[in-house]
Design an enzyme around this catalytic site. Sequence first.
Site, PDB file in Angstrom:
ATOM      1  N   ASP A 164      -7.874   6.224   4.674  1.00  0.00           N
ATOM      2  CA  ASP A 164      -8.113   4.987   5.340  1.00  0.00           C
ATOM      3  C   ASP A 164      -9.029   5.074   6.255  1.00  0.00           C
ATOM      4  O   ASP A 164      -9.438   3.961   7.048  1.00  0.00           O
ATOM      5  CB  ASP A 164      -6.800   5.133   6.353  1.00  0.00           C
ATOM      6  CG  ASP A 164      -5.404   4.606   5.736  1.00  0.00           C
ATOM      7  OD1 ASP A 164      -5.736   4.315   4.556  1.00  0.00           O
ATOM      8  OD2 ASP A 164      -4.396   4.757   6.250  1.00  0.00           O
ATOM      9  N   HIS A 191       1.304   4.166   7.233  1.00  0.00           N
ATOM     10  CA  HIS A 191       0.756   4.859   6.106  1.00  0.00           C
ATOM     11  C   HIS A 191       1.088   6.345   6.297  1.00  0.00           C
ATOM     12  O   HIS A 191       1.448   6.321   7.587  1.00  0.00           O
ATOM     13  CB  HIS A 191      -0.676   4.455   6.117  1.00  0.00           C
ATOM     14  CG  HIS A 191      -1.303   3.596   5.244  1.00  0.00           C
ATOM     15  ND1 HIS A 191      -2.620   3.450   5.184  1.00  0.00           N
ATOM     16  CD2 HIS A 191      -0.623   2.716   4.461  1.00  0.00           C
ATOM     17  CE1 HIS A 191      -2.865   2.302   4.381  1.00  0.00           C
ATOM     18  NE2 HIS A 191      -1.538   1.683   3.902  1.00  0.00           N
ATOM     19  N   SER A 197       0.770  -1.244  -0.078  1.00  0.00           N
ATOM     20  CA  SER A 197       0.069  -0.110  -0.166  1.00  0.00           C
ATOM     21  C   SER A 197       0.798   1.397   0.001  1.00  0.00           C
ATOM     22  O   SER A 197       0.349   2.599  -0.147  1.00  0.00           O
ATOM     23  CB  SER A 197      -0.913   0.023   1.318  1.00  0.00           C
ATOM     24  OG  SER A 197      -0.319  -0.111   2.320  1.00  0.00           O
TER      25      SER A 197
END
Lengths: 180, 167
Positions: free
Chosen positions: A123, A96, A57
């Site tokens: 997210d 992230h 990701s």
Amino acid sequence: MGWIGEQVDSIKSIQFRQLLTQAITLGMIVTSALIIWKGLMCVTGSESPVVVVLSGSMEPGFKRGDILFLHMSKDPIRTGEIVVFNIDGREIPIVHRVIKVHERPDTGEVDILTKGDNNPGDDRLLYARGQQWLQRQHIMGRAVGFLPYVGWVTIIMTEKPIVKYILIGALGLLVITSKE
Amino acid sequence: MHSFGYRANALFTFAVTILAFMCAIASFSDTLNSPTPTAHVQVLSINRFQKRPDGDDEVSMTFNISANLRSLFTWNTKQVFVFLAAEYETSKNSLNQVSLWDYIILEKEDAYFRIRSTNKYRFIDQGSNLRGKDFNLTLHWHVMPKTGKMFADKIVMTGYRLPEVYR
């Protein structure tokens, strides 16, 4: 008879000493690994100073199998930083990037929104049901350093436990059979 | 003493040590680079400025970004993540940072660019504080190395004032 007895005793004592040395060597290896890990925990202030990237990701920045070094300081979290966070009810922490920050004036409480560089949307879908923002307590650390590929060792070991047992067995055998 | 296992072990340890040393050197060489990036952002228009049903203000705008980030690239640079953020203060929050646009630069040649874009991420306030609000536009970048330490820095640019009325 006395002579043979002496010899047997000496052999026994040698084997016992050797066994003891090997046990101590093994103990030293294990404890030094533990010391390094716990030392890193103290220095970085993060409960897991090193994490392995498990998903794509964050590509092309971080690929599966890369290693990240984390640091947890009192410094406020700002946009653009790459943080590792835990979601309630989810076992595996996520790495992230922060895209939004809203910080309260007095308490310093903070609302954070994250997104994976390679994901199309933010997210919120990954967060717990109804959760709109991350707070400070969800953050485990921010990524400060990067080392490629090394994490594959742990990925292979967790996904193919047999490799782990073979490796541990072989190492153990090596330690036991080795002589100086 | 000179068994196959010992030799393999010694070779492996030596190789890993050298590799770790080279990674450290590569990462250290990044600190010798002193970049001189330039950037300019201009807000062209406010396309939409409304209060959402839940009471939060939302803005949609178009802007021009021109930047030269070539000097950020070294031989140990894998990518530069560049993003534009709006930063402002409200009565509720001492700091609001909202990322509006981002871009991943993989090649040094692509680090000199001029782009016209609308905000890629929604510019939503926590509350209804955006009418007549001044905000700063900041271009941030985050340098990801091939190995070693990551770097980040920013250029704060001239601010912009949102209109007094919704449109």
